[in-house]
Write an enzyme that holds these catalytic residues in place. Structure first.
Site, PDB file in Angstrom:
ATOM      1  N   ALA A 170     -20.152  -2.090   3.097  1.00  0.00           N
ATOM      2  CA  ALA A 170     -21.038  -3.126   3.644  1.00  0.00           C
ATOM      3  C   ALA A 170     -20.870  -4.436   2.879  1.00  0.00           C
ATOM      4  O   ALA A 170     -20.935  -5.526   3.461  1.00  0.00           O
ATOM      5  CB  ALA A 170     -22.489  -2.653   3.569  1.00  0.00           C
TER       6      ALA A 170
ATOM      7  N   ASP B 107     -13.961  -3.171  -4.198  1.00  0.00           N
ATOM      8  CA  ASP B 107     -14.418  -2.432  -5.378  1.00  0.00           C
ATOM      9  C   ASP B 107     -13.839  -2.939  -6.697  1.00  0.00           C
ATOM     10  O   ASP B 107     -14.445  -2.759  -7.749  1.00  0.00           O
ATOM     11  CB  ASP B 107     -14.062  -0.941  -5.226  1.00  0.00           C
ATOM     12  CG  ASP B 107     -14.841  -0.265  -4.108  1.00  0.00           C
ATOM     13  OD1 ASP B 107     -15.781  -0.890  -3.576  1.00  0.00           O
ATOM     14  OD2 ASP B 107     -14.512   0.884  -3.771  1.00  0.00           O
TER      15      ASP B 107
ATOM     16  N   GLN C  52     -14.233   6.677   4.021  1.00  0.00           N
ATOM     17  CA  GLN C  52     -14.920   7.443   2.981  1.00  0.00           C
ATOM     18  C   GLN C  52     -16.442   7.539   3.141  1.00  0.00           C
ATOM     19  O   GLN C  52     -17.034   8.510   2.660  1.00  0.00           O
ATOM     20  CB  GLN C  52     -14.567   6.876   1.602  1.00  0.00           C
ATOM     21  CG  GLN C  52     -13.112   7.118   1.251  1.00  0.00           C
ATOM     22  CD  GLN C  52     -12.717   6.550  -0.089  1.00  0.00           C
ATOM     23  OE1 GLN C  52     -13.550   6.241  -0.925  1.00  0.00           O
ATOM     24  NE2 GLN C  52     -11.422   6.410  -0.299  1.00  0.00           N
TER      25      GLN C  52
ATOM     26  N   GLU D 147       0.852  -1.199   0.000  1.00  0.00           N
ATOM     27  CA  GLU D 147       0.000   0.000   0.000  1.00  0.00           C
ATOM     28  C   GLU D 147       0.880   1.239   0.000  1.00  0.00           C
ATOM     29  O   GLU D 147       1.643   1.463   0.936  1.00  0.00           O
ATOM     30  CB  GLU D 147      -0.917  -0.002   1.232  1.00  0.00           C
ATOM     31  CG  GLU D 147      -1.693   1.281   1.447  1.00  0.00           C
ATOM     32  CD  GLU D 147      -2.508   1.711   0.231  1.00  0.00           C
ATOM     33  OE1 GLU D 147      -2.212   2.783  -0.308  1.00  0.00           O
ATOM     34  OE2 GLU D 147      -3.431   0.977  -0.159  1.00  0.00           O
TER      35      GLU D 147
ATOM     36  N   CYS E 287     -26.613   0.357   0.946  1.00  0.00           N
ATOM     37  CA  CYS E 287     -26.378   1.788   0.739  1.00  0.00           C
ATOM     38  C   CYS E 287     -27.138   2.555   1.803  1.00  0.00           C
ATOM     39  O   CYS E 287     -28.369   2.529   1.801  1.00  0.00           O
ATOM     40  CB  CYS E 287     -26.906   2.221  -0.628  1.00  0.00           C
ATOM     41  SG  CYS E 287     -25.825   1.829  -1.983  1.00  0.00           S
TER      42      CYS E 287
ATOM     43  N   VAL F  85       2.397  -1.521  -6.917  1.00  0.00           N
ATOM     44  CA  VAL F  85       2.502  -2.741  -7.731  1.00  0.00           C
ATOM     45  C   VAL F  85       2.815  -2.326  -9.160  1.00  0.00           C
ATOM     46  O   VAL F  85       2.184  -1.423  -9.713  1.00  0.00           O
ATOM     47  CB  VAL F  85       1.186  -3.552  -7.684  1.00  0.00           C
ATOM     48  CG1 VAL F  85       1.228  -4.700  -8.693  1.00  0.00           C
ATOM     49  CG2 VAL F  85       0.940  -4.079  -6.282  1.00  0.00           C
TER      50      VAL F  85
ATOM     51  N   CYS G 225     -20.438   3.050  -4.044  1.00  0.00           N
ATOM     52  CA  CYS G 225     -21.727   3.392  -3.430  1.00  0.00           C
ATOM     53  C   CYS G 225     -22.665   4.103  -4.396  1.00  0.00           C
ATOM     54  O   CYS G 225     -22.690   5.329  -4.470  1.00  0.00           O
ATOM     55  CB  CYS G 225     -21.534   4.258  -2.185  1.00  0.00           C
ATOM     56  SG  CYS G 225     -23.100   4.396  -1.309  1.00  0.00           S
TER      57      CYS G 225
ATOM     58  N   LYS H  71     -20.724  -1.511  -5.032  1.00  0.00           N
ATOM     59  CA  LYS H  71     -19.375  -1.449  -4.463  1.00  0.00           C
ATOM     60  C   LYS H  71     -19.419  -0.613  -3.176  1.00  0.00           C
ATOM     61  O   LYS H  71     -19.337   0.614  -3.242  1.00  0.00           O
ATOM     62  CB  LYS H  71     -18.408  -0.850  -5.474  1.00  0.00           C
ATOM     63  CG  LYS H  71     -18.284  -1.702  -6.758  1.00  0.00           C
ATOM     64  CD  LYS H  71     -17.332  -1.079  -7.753  1.00  0.00           C
ATOM     65  CE  LYS H  71     -17.267  -1.862  -9.053  1.00  0.00           C
ATOM     66  NZ  LYS H  71     -16.793  -3.248  -8.917  1.00  0.00           N
ATOM     67  N   THR H  72     -19.579  -1.271  -2.035  1.00  0.00           N
ATOM     68  CA  THR H  72     -19.700  -0.562  -0.760  1.00  0.00           C
ATOM     69  C   THR H  72     -18.880  -1.245   0.330  1.00  0.00           C
ATOM     70  O   THR H  72     -18.507  -2.418   0.199  1.00  0.00           O
ATOM     71  CB  THR H  72     -21.173  -0.540  -0.267  1.00  0.00           C
ATOM     72  OG1 THR H  72     -21.561  -1.886   0.073  1.00  0.00           O
ATOM     73  CG2 THR H  72     -22.124   0.006  -1.314  1.00  0.00           C
TER      74      THR H  72
END
Length: 434
Positions: free
Chosen positions: A338, A327, A44, A36, A371, A79, A160, A335-336
């Site tokens: 949750a 995501d 976010q 990372e 959402c 990467v 989201c 894409k969340t």
């Protein structure tokens, strides 16, 4: 020097940190590395609230070093390439890293070239996005003096899917408080044909749209932005019926096609060829989103250039020791965070059993995502659904005295503003299954 990790995780976002933390909790002594490059980890989901002036941006950030789970090795690098045949990932400055198992979860990237003009306009003047600079969004909302407030989104997958409309509902609330609502037309232009794909949620949101007097424009594909003239250009994804009266109401409002427009507002529209330009006085959008370039350039993608994984096991469809989630994964759901919360235990279980018994686990991801749709300051609806777009409320909410999360509620607002950030930093990032 060859660096080897039993498990190599790509990405220090929600997915990468949760997988790492849960793996280390479940399997003591595992050798896990995380690649990372960023110094900061952001929460976010709170950026919607930042954009509406009701959450402190600084509280959404923590140093990455504090978030990387203890026991994992942080490889602060980018990467460069994948060589899955040889279980190797190449990095920009740390050389090649080999692995037994690879977890790919770098999130997504923004590709402004997909909507010409948007990149130059973004986060300047009256063009804003909670996705990129929520503090600028709040400035735009605060300083808005009336006219056409256009809320829109690209037709690419985005983080989201509900976020482009959440800020609209909060902005409308603020416009009412600041006294500019009476001289404002709020327009929501979307590539879809409905306000939301889950029926009980759509029903509630249409009531919100009625209450807030919002003009919905469907099948609008955002194709370019003219920042100088303040025009957002669209192509219509379906043929127009009623001889073009969909966009221009003319004298006969009855000719408006409800499939295209709901609650018509006579805002300025310029027609050029097959394009329709909506003139705006403020514009909020989500950036067009794609898989990061190093993923798109890899052998790990499907035809649509997203990470090619099994929808239920999250195992790569070609390489059995590679898993993907979050995501970047080619999963037909929203894409969340949750969704990630439900994906992580599946990946952790599968990798743990592969290490111990050389077989996959029985856990299956059903496409669950949710959402949190904020509809006013102090009100929220929680859209929970699976791969089949069925409304699937989490039984844990019943314990919070929420009988129906498809209806607006103050408790859900408190859940979003206070409870979720607390759970995120103190439970999810620490590997606890919540």
């Amino acid at each position: 020097m060859n660096i080897h990790h039993q498990i190599l995780v790509i990405g220090g976002g929600t997915a990468g940190i949760m997988v790492t933390a849960q793996l280390l909790k479940k399997n003591k002594g595992l050798n896990v590395g995380i690649i990372e490059p960023a110094n900061v980890h952001y929460y976010q989901p709170a950026w919607t609230l930042v954009g509406a002036g009701t959450y402190d941006y600084d509280k959404t950030a923590r140093p990455m070093g504090d978030i990387i789970p203890k026991g994992a090795t942080w490889i602060k690098d980018y990467v460069a390439a994948f060589n899955p045949e040889n279980n190797t990932v190449s990095t920009k400055s740390s050389g090649d890293i080999t692995y037994d198992y690879l977890v790919v979860s770098p999130g997504l990237a923004y590709d402004f070239s997909l909507v010409p003009g948007l990149g130059d306009a973004m986060d300047k003047g009256v063009v804003c996005s909670n996705y990129t600079d929520p503090k600028h969004t709040w400035d735009v909302v605060k300083n808005f003096k009336g006219g056409t407030a256009l809320f829109t989104q690209p037709t690419t997958p985005i983080k989201c899917g509900g976020a482009p409309q959440k800020i609209m509902y909060l902005a409308e609330n603020y416009f009412r408080k600041s006294g500019v609502k009476s001289k404002t037309d709020i327009v929501f232009a979307t590539g879809g044909g409905v306000i939301f794909g889950v029926k009980p949620i759509a029903k509630t949101l249409m009531e919100v749209v009625d209450r807030k007097d919002i003009n919905l424009r469907f099948h609008h594909k955002l194709v370019s932005i003219d920042a100088e003239k303040q025009i957002a250009w669209y192509e219509l994804a379906k043929d127009i019926t009623a001889g073009g009266c969909v966009i221009m109401s003319g004298e006969n409002d009855k000719m408006l096609d409800e499939k295209f427009q709901y609650n018509y507002k006579d805002v300025k529209v310029t027609k050029k060829g097959n394009r329709y330009g909506i003139h705006y006085d403020m514009l909020h959008t989500a950036p067009p989103s794609v898989a990061p370039k190093f993923i798109q350039d890899s052998p790990l993608i499907n035809e649509a250039k997203w990470l090619d994984v099994d929808h239920h096991t999250l195992q790569h469809n070609k390489y059995s020791n590679i898993f993907g989630l979050g995501d970047v994964a080619a999963l037909p759901t929203a894409k969340t965070g949750a969704a990630i919360r439900k994906q992580v235990p599946v990946v952790v279980d599968n990798i743990s059993l592969l290490i111990d018994q050389n077989k996959l686990g029985t856990k299956s991801y059903n496409g669950y995502s949710s959402c949190p749709l904020v509809t006013d300051y102090g009100k929220m609806v929680l859209a929970e659904f699976d791969y089949t777009s069925n409304f699937t409320p989490d039984p844990k909410l019943k314990r919070m005295f929420i009988s129906d999360s498809s209806k607006e509620s103050w408790i859900l607002w408190m859940f979003k503003k206070y409870m979720l950030p607390y759970l995120y930093w103190n439970k999810m990032m620490k590997g606890e299954d919540v």
